[in-house]
Structure formats: structure tokens, C-alpha cells
Design a protein around this motif. Structure first.
Motif, PDB file in Angstrom:
ATOM      1  N   MET A 193       0.829  -1.188   0.000  1.00 24.48           N
ATOM      2  CA  MET A 193       0.000   0.000   0.000  1.00 24.48           C
ATOM      3  C   MET A 193       0.873   1.252   0.000  1.00 24.48           C
ATOM      4  O   MET A 193       1.767   1.385   0.834  1.00 24.48           O
ATOM      5  N   ASP A 194       0.622   2.140  -0.941  1.00 23.82           N
ATOM      6  CA  ASP A 194       1.327   3.414  -0.977  1.00 23.82           C
ATOM      7  C   ASP A 194       0.653   4.347   0.023  1.00 23.82           C
ATOM      8  O   ASP A 194      -0.516   4.702  -0.120  1.00 23.82           O
ATOM      9  N   LEU A 195       1.392   4.772   1.054  1.00 23.30           N
ATOM     10  CA  LEU A 195       0.817   5.634   2.082  1.00 23.30           C
ATOM     11  C   LEU A 195       0.773   7.102   1.668  1.00 23.30           C
ATOM     12  O   LEU A 195       0.274   7.939   2.420  1.00 23.30           O
ATOM     13  N   GLN A 196       1.301   7.409   0.497  1.00 25.06           N
ATOM     14  CA  GLN A 196       1.243   8.782  -0.047  1.00 25.06           C
ATOM     15  C   GLN A 196       1.895   9.795   0.899  1.00 25.06           C
ATOM     16  O   GLN A 196       1.382  10.880   1.119  1.00 25.06           O
ATOM     17  N   LEU A 197       3.041   9.415   1.419  1.00 24.95           N
ATOM     18  CA  LEU A 197       3.780  10.288   2.334  1.00 24.95           C
ATOM     19  C   LEU A 197       5.045  10.860   1.700  1.00 24.95           C
ATOM     20  O   LEU A 197       5.748  11.640   2.347  1.00 24.95           O
ATOM     21  N   ALA A 198       5.343  10.491   0.483  1.00 21.67           N
ATOM     22  CA  ALA A 198       6.566  10.958  -0.161  1.00 21.67           C
ATOM     23  C   ALA A 198       6.592  12.472  -0.254  1.00 21.67           C
ATOM     24  O   ALA A 198       5.616  13.097  -0.692  1.00 21.67           O
ATOM     25  N   LEU A 233      -1.164   6.006  10.398  1.00 28.95           N
ATOM     26  CA  LEU A 233      -2.012   7.028  11.012  1.00 28.95           C
ATOM     27  C   LEU A 233      -1.625   8.428  10.571  1.00 28.95           C
ATOM     28  O   LEU A 233      -2.428   9.360  10.687  1.00 28.95           O
ATOM     29  N   SER A 234      -0.411   8.588  10.064  1.00 25.36           N
ATOM     30  CA  SER A 234       0.031   9.874   9.548  1.00 25.36           C
ATOM     31  C   SER A 234      -0.368  10.078   8.093  1.00 25.36           C
ATOM     32  O   SER A 234      -0.205  11.182   7.565  1.00 25.36           O
ATOM     33  N   SER A 235      -0.867   9.056   7.461  1.00 26.37           N
ATOM     34  CA  SER A 235      -1.060   9.083   6.014  1.00 26.37           C
ATOM     35  C   SER A 235      -2.509   9.355   5.618  1.00 26.37           C
ATOM     36  O   SER A 235      -3.437   9.169   6.411  1.00 26.37           O
ATOM     37  N   PRO A 236      -2.724   9.772   4.354  1.00 28.50           N
ATOM     38  CA  PRO A 236      -4.085   9.949   3.845  1.00 28.50           C
ATOM     39  C   PRO A 236      -4.891   8.657   3.827  1.00 28.50           C
ATOM     40  O   PRO A 236      -6.120   8.695   3.747  1.00 28.50           O
ATOM     41  N   GLN A 237      -4.210   7.500   3.909  1.00 26.63           N
ATOM     42  CA  GLN A 237      -4.930   6.229   3.926  1.00 26.63           C
ATOM     43  C   GLN A 237      -5.756   6.058   5.194  1.00 26.63           C
ATOM     44  O   GLN A 237      -6.654   5.212   5.246  1.00 26.63           O
ATOM     45  N   SER A 238      -5.466   6.849   6.218  1.00 30.07           N
ATOM     46  CA  SER A 238      -6.238   6.782   7.470  1.00 30.07           C
ATOM     47  C   SER A 238      -7.053   8.054   7.676  1.00 30.07           C
ATOM     48  O   SER A 238      -7.305   8.460   8.814  1.00 30.07           O
ATOM     49  N   ALA A 239      -7.474   8.675   6.584  1.00 35.55           N
ATOM     50  CA  ALA A 239      -8.068  10.010   6.636  1.00 35.55           C
ATOM     51  C   ALA A 239      -9.342  10.109   7.474  1.00 35.55           C
ATOM     52  O   ALA A 239      -9.723  11.199   7.899  1.00 35.55           O
ATOM     53  N   PHE A 240     -10.011   8.995   7.748  1.00 30.27           N
ATOM     54  CA  PHE A 240     -11.250   9.039   8.546  1.00 30.27           C
ATOM     55  C   PHE A 240     -11.004   8.601   9.988  1.00 30.27           C
ATOM     56  O   PHE A 240     -11.938   8.384  10.746  1.00 30.27           O
TER      57      PHE A 240
END
Length: 265
Positions: free
Chosen positions: A1-6, A241-248
Motif C-alpha cells: 500500500m502506498d501511504l502517499q507520504l513521499a 495514522l500519519s497518512s491519507p490512507q487513514s483520513a477518517f
């Protein structure tokens, strides 16, 4: 899963060792630029070099020595990623554990020191970071606390009682800083950190165990999954938890303990 944190900017306090270091490593591995923090400059420099070996291509990892119980030092620490990376997207608050003692042997001074270390360090870091976290596309705060806030452990009165204040603070932050900033906490159980390794080594010296592996196995007996946690398992949870994958997800106090806690709350 790409956490989109780059390309994001992150600060992890008390991250030259243990679970804080694992969190910094996980963020850097996902491509975030990370400021690593510790008081001991030699250990901090070694941690930075170690974390860099796992960092994604293009991610920058730097160290900043500071005592997180010093208000002025905390303000300067928060400004470091802003100066180096142009902003701050993620704050992870970590702190070493207070002394292990029963209630009646704990002094007033130790209570105040524990509160300063475990709660006020978070208060000051978030206060300084909030304007920068709000300025981005969605800032996050993750506090590393302990499973003891859900299920107190014998002779750990300071951790049991004081860490609960930091978790309560995160719940408040999740509403007061919303929607720009999400705030969550992780509640680690027993992980094979240097602190646990030291305790087992001390037991080995006392003759409590025949071998280091036997000591670790004894610690693991109370954990349903049958082993201690790998610090990187906690670190990757912090990165998630820092990533957009946990946005909710916000206002959550998430146990990461292999089922060690018996609490249903």
C-alpha cells in the motif's frame, strides 16, 4: 500500500532509539523528510545514519539534539523541519519511560518530572507545530503512549497515570484542531526495544534466565500472539495514522500489543 507520504515533512520527538526511532524509520521509508530528535548527540548521529539506510530515494533524514522537557528547546525543534523542508506535515510525539515504582515510593518531584516528560512535552510540541500543520494539505499528530493507560501494570504508577493525560489530550486535539489536523495515539504493548533488552540482560545477570532467548520467551508468555512486538510494527502503524490512507481516523487510541491487554475499552 502506498501511504502517499513521499515529500512530506515529519518531526519525531525522542526518536534516537526504541519506538520513536522505528516511527522515524517507517516515515522515511515511505519517502517523508524526517527530523530525528534525541538528547545524546552521539546516539542521535548514529540513529540518523541508521535510519538513512532504509529511507526511500529522495527522502532526507536529519538530526536535531534537544531536551523535550525544555520549552525553548521544543520551539526550536519544531522550527527545524520548517526551516529545512519548508513546512511540517506530521508530528509524532514520543518520550522515554519514567521510573518504575509503586505509588507509595514515588515522590512529588518524580510526579512533576513525569508530567513534564509525558504530557507537557506534547502540549508544547503541538502548540508550536499547530500553525505549520494547519498550513499544509492535512496535518497529523500521533502520540506514542502505552497500553498501560488501558490496563495498568504493577509498579508503573507514573506511566499508568500520567500517560493517560497525553491520550486525553489527543482526544481534545482531535476536535479542537479539526478538520485541518487529525490527532491519534498509539498504545504499544511489549516490543523488543533496547529498554526491554536491557531489562532481560539484567535478569540474565541476576540468574533469572539461563539465556537471553529464555528471558524474551518468558516476557512473550502473556502475549496471545506468542511473541514480543517488532518495533517496526509500531512504526508502520504510526506511518499509517500519519497518512491519507487513514483520513477518517481521528481521536483514536489504538492498541498495538499483540492482544496483551485484557481491556475491552
Amino acid at each position: 500500500m502506498d501511504l502517499q507520504l513521499a515529500g512530506d515533512a515529519a518531526l519525531v520527538t525522542a526518536s534516537s532509539s526504541g519506538l520513536g526511532k522505528a516511527s522515524a524509520r517507517a516515515l522515511a521509508a515511505e519517502g517523508s523528510n524526517v527530523v530525528v530528535n534525541g538528547r545524546d548527540e552521539e546516539r542521535l548521529a548514529a540513529a540518523v545514519e541508521d535510519i538513512r539506510t532504509d529511507a526511500a530515494e529522495g527522502a532526507t533524514v536529519i538530526g536535531h539534539a534537544a531536551d523535550i522537557t525544555d520549552p525553548d528547546a521544543v520551539e526550536a525543534l519544531v522550527e527545524r523541519p520548517v526551516a529545512e523542508f519548508g513546512g511540517l506535515d506530521h508530528l509524532v510525539t514520543s518520550a522515554g519511560g519514567p521510573p518504575a515504582k509503586p505509588f507509595l515510593e514515588t515522590t512529588d518531584e518524580e510526579w512533576y518530572e513525569a508530567f513534564d516528560l509525558l504530557v507537557m512535552s506534547v502540549v508544547r510540541a503541538v502548540r508550536a507545530a499547530a500553525p505549520h500543520l494547519r498550513a499544509g494539505d492535512g496535518g497529523t499528530v500521533v502520540t506514542i503512549a502505552s497500553i498501560t493507560v488501558k490496563e495498568p501494570k504493577d509498579n508503573l504508577v507514573l506511566s499508568n497515570a500520567v500517560r493517560a493525560g497525553a491520550v486525553g489530550l489527543e482526544k481534545v486535539l482531535s476536535t479542537e484542531l479539526a478538520p485541518e489536523i487529525r490527532a491519534n495515539a498509539v498504545l504499544p504493548g511489549t516490543h523488543e526495544t533496547p529498554r526491554v533488552e536491557d531489562v532481560v540482560e539484567q535478569g540474565l545477570e541476576r540468574g533469572d534466565y539461563d539465556a537471553y532467548e529464555a528471558g524474551i520467551a518468558e516476557w512473550a508468555e502473556r502475549i496471545p500472539v506468542g511473541r514480543l512486538g517488532d518495533p517496526m510494527e509500531l512504526g508502520r502503524t504510526v506511518a499509517f495514522l500519519s497518512s491519507p490512507q487513514s483520513a477518517f481516523l481521528t481521536g483514536v487510541a489504538l492498541p498495538v500489543d499483540g492482544g496483551e491487554s485484557g481491556s475491552t475499552l
